[in-house]
Design an enzyme around this catalytic site. Structure first.
Site, short mmCIF file in Angstrom:
data_model
loop_
_atom_site.label_atom_id
_atom_site.label_comp_id
_atom_site.label_asym_id
_atom_site.label_seq_id
_atom_site.Cartn_x
_atom_site.Cartn_y
_atom_site.Cartn_z
CB ILE A 119 36.22 -40.23 -10.72
CG1 ILE A 119 36.74 -38.99 -11.48
CG2 ILE A 119 36.87 -40.30 -9.34
CD1 ILE A 119 36.49 -37.67 -10.75
CG HIS A 135 40.09 -40.71 -5.65
ND1 HIS A 135 41.14 -40.13 -6.34
CD2 HIS A 135 40.60 -41.06 -4.45
CE1 HIS A 135 42.22 -40.14 -5.58
NE2 HIS A 135 41.93 -40.71 -4.44
CB CYS A 146 15.93 -37.37 0.35
SG CYS A 146 16.04 -37.37 -1.46
CB SER A 209 51.99 -37.40 -10.79
OG SER A 209 50.94 -37.19 -9.87
P1 NAD Z 1 48.01 -36.86 -12.12
O1 NAD Z 1 47.13 -35.95 -12.87
O2 NAD Z 1 48.66 -36.40 -10.89
O3 NAD Z 1 49.19 -37.44 -13.03
C1 NAD Z 1 48.91 -38.01 -14.24
C2 NAD Z 1 50.19 -38.57 -14.80
O4 NAD Z 1 49.84 -39.23 -16.01
C3 NAD Z 1 51.26 -37.54 -15.13
O5 NAD Z 1 52.42 -37.79 -14.35
C4 NAD Z 1 51.54 -37.75 -16.64
O6 NAD Z 1 52.91 -37.83 -16.93
C5 NAD Z 1 50.92 -39.09 -16.92
N1 NAD Z 1 50.38 -39.25 -18.27
C6 NAD Z 1 49.81 -38.33 -19.08
N2 NAD Z 1 49.42 -38.90 -20.23
C7 NAD Z 1 49.71 -40.21 -20.13
C8 NAD Z 1 49.52 -41.32 -21.00
N3 NAD Z 1 48.94 -41.20 -22.20
N4 NAD Z 1 49.97 -42.54 -20.59
C9 NAD Z 1 50.58 -42.68 -19.37
N5 NAD Z 1 50.79 -41.66 -18.52
C10 NAD Z 1 50.34 -40.45 -18.89
O7 NAD Z 1 47.11 -38.11 -11.92
P2 NAD Z 1 46.82 -38.86 -10.63
O8 NAD Z 1 48.10 -39.25 -9.99
O9 NAD Z 1 45.85 -39.89 -10.99
O10 NAD Z 1 46.10 -37.82 -9.65
C11 NAD Z 1 45.05 -36.99 -10.06
C12 NAD Z 1 43.77 -37.18 -9.27
O11 NAD Z 1 42.76 -36.53 -10.01
C13 NAD Z 1 43.35 -38.61 -9.18
O12 NAD Z 1 43.31 -38.90 -7.86
C14 NAD Z 1 41.95 -38.70 -9.81
O13 NAD Z 1 40.98 -38.96 -8.84
C15 NAD Z 1 41.64 -37.35 -10.31
N6 NAD Z 1 41.44 -37.29 -11.78
C16 NAD Z 1 40.77 -38.30 -12.42
C17 NAD Z 1 40.58 -38.27 -13.80
C18 NAD Z 1 39.83 -39.40 -14.47
O14 NAD Z 1 38.98 -40.02 -13.86
N7 NAD Z 1 40.13 -39.73 -15.73
C19 NAD Z 1 41.09 -37.21 -14.54
C20 NAD Z 1 41.76 -36.17 -13.86
C21 NAD Z 1 41.95 -36.24 -12.48
ZN ZN Z 2 16.50 -35.19 -2.08
#
Ligand code: NAD
Ligand code: ZN
Length: 262
Positions: A119, A135, A146, A209
């Protein structure tokens, strides 16, 4: 893959050379590659994940700040989290090598686009044009009463003065344009993401993940339709045993070496 004039500064890591070559071969053999990204994609931009390596450590509970039910019950909780955690991590975040590499693949006509759970808007900032945000986007906000829209800067200024944040027009509650736990996903975005997964022949999965819906579903949809799967994720995922390529490492440098090579 055609080397290109645009190349960001990075030092190739010899530990990734063989992985990058294998991934490049897979991409070159494919006619319709799609990328699917999760929170791990943005860790190297300084934005924490919810789970696994790179996880957010704070006093805020994601079951609360990411839940629509809790937002209605105690909106100040979300806005405290926004002010203390979300804002500082996003304000100065810049696209990393991985975001730039995906944007470059799209520019070269090799990547159809990116389906993302993130996001943070960093794919677009890196230059990706075709991005399906499952998301929503945390840079946009709107009034529940509004509908007036607010951008990141405006809510950032407001949250220092009042908590929760209210609308200047009508005093309604202002909320982020993200989909929270307990809310339906956008039908059109989901439909397009499904079509991309059904039509791709390689799904490149980065930084997710793959344990929650809909993340867990897309790779299986693509695979059932005949696509190959490639994963770059620091921690193992439940579908590692059935994919063509896995690399358990940070994504940025590996993607850069895959795209920009000698
Ligand atoms: P998750 O948090 O479940 O998993 C993240 C995965 O990324 C982990 O398994 C980890 O091993 C891996 N990881 C960590 N560092 C990494 C790197 N440098 N390179 C590659 N992999 C790496 O993430 P998800 O499955 O996206 O689910 C979390 C939910 O939370 C999402 O749906 C999202 O909407 C939201 N979210 C978004 C953000 C963002 O916008 N940046 C941040 C946090 C959470
Ligand atoms: Zn308003």
């Amino acid at each position: 893959m055609r080397p290109d004039s645009f190349r960001p500064d990075f030092t190739p890591d010899s530990a990734f050379t063989a992985y990058a070559k294998r991934l490049r071969d897979l991409i070159e053999q494919s006619a319709r590659t799609v990328a699917f990204t999760g929170a791990g994609m943005s860790v190297e931009s300084g934005i924490p994940t919810y789970r696994g390596t790179g996880r957010l450590q704070s006093q805020y509970d994601s079951d609360k700040y990411a839940s629509i039910e809790y937002f209605h019950r105690e909106p100040a909780y979300y806005w405290n989290y926004f002010r203390d955690v979300r804002f500082p991590s996003i304000e100065n975040a810049k696209p990393n090598l991985g975001h730039l590499a995906l944007a470059e693949l799209e520019r070269r006509g090799i990547l159809r686009g990116v389906i993302t759970q993130n996001i943070d808007g960093l794919h677009q900032e890196a230059g990706s044009r075709k991005v399906l945000e499952l998301h929503g986007n945390t840079r946009q906000y709107y009034c529940l009463k509004c509908g007036r829209r607010y951008d990141f800067r405006e809510v950032r200024e407001k949250v220092d003065k009042e908590n929760p944040v209210h609308c200047d027009n009508c005093s309604g509650l202002v909320r982020p344009a993200v989909i929270m736990f307990g809310e339906a996903l956008d039908y059109d975005v989901m439909e397009s993401a499904h079509v991309w997964c059904l039509e791709c022949d390689l799904l490149l999965i980065i930084g997710s993940s793959l344990v929650v819906y809909p993340a867990a579903e897309f790779p299986l949809v693509a695979r059932r339709a005949g696509a190959k799967l490639a994963i770059i994720n620091v921690d193992p995922t439940p579908i590692d045993p059935i994919v063509e390529f896995t690399a358990h490492c940070p994504a940025g440098n590996l993607l850069a070496q895959t795209v920009w090579h000698d």
